[in-house]
Write an enzyme that holds these catalytic residues in place. Structure first.
Site, PDB file in Angstrom:
ATOM      1  N   GLU A 174     -42.351 -38.910 -10.732  1.00  0.00           N
ATOM      2  CA  GLU A 174     -43.428 -38.904  -9.741  1.00  0.00           C
ATOM      3  C   GLU A 174     -44.278 -37.633  -9.838  1.00  0.00           C
ATOM      4  OE1 GLU A 174     -42.147 -39.925  -5.775  1.00  0.00           O
ATOM      5  OE2 GLU A 174     -41.466 -41.913  -6.406  1.00  0.00           O
ATOM      6  N   GLU A 297     -37.701 -47.158  -9.547  1.00  0.00           N
ATOM      7  CA  GLU A 297     -37.519 -47.032  -8.096  1.00  0.00           C
ATOM      8  C   GLU A 297     -38.178 -48.236  -7.440  1.00  0.00           C
ATOM      9  OE1 GLU A 297     -38.286 -43.349  -6.046  1.00  0.00           O
ATOM     10  OE2 GLU A 297     -37.739 -42.137  -7.796  1.00  0.00           O
TER      11      GLU A 297
END
Length: 496
Positions: A174, A297
């Site tokens: 991320e 995720e």
């Protein structure tokens, strides 16, 4: 329109990578500590510090791959703090998740021990956000090098003579957000630089995964593919199913309205559009689909349970979560030509967990049971199928009533997974089987008559898998009647 499923049993569309059934365990809340790791001196029965009840439950899922140590934690994790004698390891505050002390007792050696006990492949996520190229390079050397070097000597000094086998390595996490708030152009250059020093040692070949987009950030995917596709094996995608607003209130895991039910399932199904659109961009630069889409995720994200640490992301798990899991896995199966791994967030005590623990006690969630049912799809051949489904309409929302995927396992049996997303009505699916003769049929189902049905420490078996027989042969196929809000898997042994 009636709901109809046509299966072309003699037409295969590639293998469903078992890694689609992967998991994710981050240093977050009680996910690692208490959930998985209790330490060798704990009164909770354990194997090398890993609690036995959780270990035994997870072993039954045949977890193919486990991602660690994060998540956002990965980009503030310095691996050298987590090796060597535990009493000498550095302590730190986990500033990202709950402000609690991280004692680094669960580090590289403990993680590989967990993977070995589970029979799962390790997926390590490296620190690009706050770490150095040297730090990442030395971690790979520590884990996988068998020659003479300071890192090899240190690993051996810490009790591991032989290097570990490591395939999956993520270069950052991320990086558009908690991993550094980077622009895609900047991260693409950093990825190119860092991955250069993520080396293959000996016969250990790494599968390098670049940090991909958040939800529908198509520019991120375009930039990464354009600038770095030849240097990556996988590109990640993160997507969470949230019925509310991420910052203002995501919604309760258990106390939800009918509107929230529909919105949750509608948003869960949105992952298919994301796979198709990101996949189209990837096809432009990688028409042979060499680079895997790694959805490392995914899952539901609700408000934490009342009275728990907001930074621990502890939420209960209902039949609604089971349907999100089942429908999502069906989508991943049906896009197996590009989706090569998925890692549900997370394994224990965090977000859409398989398992919840409380002291000595442990329960399996409805999501656990879906992963148990769907094991049959791991490394199976996807069969050509076409679904015509009625729609659920609620206000301005509309989405299919039924979700399916179909595969043939190594044992030759055909497996069909069905999700009836309607919480009030049963649905009959007329299933036509072409290219095969119907033989013995058996079924298993996870269902409930309550929208908020869940397992608790007082009632741990309220939602569990039972035998399913509500099907009948019909013109060489099957008429299958699915109860409201249910996840069903049928197994067909072909006849002579």
């Amino acid at each position: 329109m009636s709901t109809k499923l046509i299966i072309q049993a003699d037409v295969t569309e590639g293998k469903i990578n078992k890694n689609i059934y992967g998991h994710f365990a981050e240093h977050l809340g009680r996910g690692i500590y208490e959930g998985i790791w209790v330490g060798e001196d704990s009164s909770i029965p354990n194997t090398k510090g890993i609690r036995n009840d959780v270990l035994e439950a997870l072993q039954k899922l045949n977890i193919p791959v486990l991602r660690w140590p994060g998540g956002c934690f990965a980009d503030e994790y310095h691996w050298k703090d987590g090796v060597g004698p535990r009493e000498e390891r550095k302590r730190m505050v986990n500033t990202h998740w709950g402000g609690v002390v991280e004692n680094n007792h669960f580090g590289t050696h403990e993680f590989f021990t967990l993977c070995e006990l589970l029979g799962a492949e390790p997926y390590i996520c490296g620190n690009v956000g706050s770490g150095t190229v040297q730090e990442m390079s030395e971690w790979v050397e520590y884990m996988t090098f068998d020659g003479e070097s300071p890192m090899t000597a240190w690993r051996q000094e810490n009790g591991r003579e032989e290097p570990w086998k490591l395939t999956y390595f993520g270069v950052g996490n991320e990086n558009w957000g908690c991993g550094g708030n980077m622009r895609p152009e900047y991260y693409a250059d950093l990825y190119r630089r860092y991955q250069t020093y993520v080396r293959n040692y000996g016969d250990n070949k790494l599968y390098k995964i670049a940090g991909g987009a958040n939800v529908d950030d198509y520019k991120w995917t375009e930039t990464l593919m354009q600038e770095a596709a030849p240097m990556m094996d996988g590109l990640s995608l993160h997507y969470y199913t949230i019925p509310g607003d991420f910052w203002l209130g995501k919604g309760s895991a258990t106390d939800f309205s009918e509107d929230e039910w529909h919105l949750t399932l509608k948003r869960a199904l949105h992952i298919e559009e994301l796979i198709e659109k990101h996949g189209t961009i990837m096809d432009k630069y990688d028409p042979e689909k060499r680079v895997g889409l790694i959805i490392d995720e995914w899952g539901t994200w609700f408000d934490v349970e009342p009275g728990t640490n907001p930074g621990f992301l502890y939420q209960q798990n209902t039949i609604r979560d089971a349907l999100v899991a089942g429908a999502s896995l069906n989508i991943f199966n049906n896009h197996s030509e590009r989706v090569q791994m998925a890692n549900i967030a997370q394994t224990v005590n965090v977000l859409q967990a398989m398992i919840l623990t409380e002291g000595q006690e442990m329960i399996k969630t409805p999501t656990y049971h879906v992963f148990d049912l769907y094991q049959v799809h791991q490394d199976a051949e996807r069969l050509s199928s076409h679904l015509e489904s009625d729609e659920i309409k609620h206000g301005e929302l509309a989405y299919p009533t039924v979700s399916t995927s179909v595969s043939r396992g190594k044992d030759g049996k055909i497996h069909i997974s069905f999700c009836n997303l309607d919480h009030t009505n049963e649905v009959t699916v007329n299933t036509e089987l072409r290219g095969a003769t119907l033989g013995t049929v058996s079924g298993k189902i996870l269902a409930s008559d309550k929208r908020d049905a869940r397992n608790t420490f007082d009632s741990p078996n309220d939602v569990e898998v039972v035998s399913f027989t509500n099907f009948a042969e019909q013109d060489g196929g099957l008429q299958v009647t699915l109860p409201a809000m249910s996840v069903t898997v049928l197994t067909i042994e072909e006849g002579a």
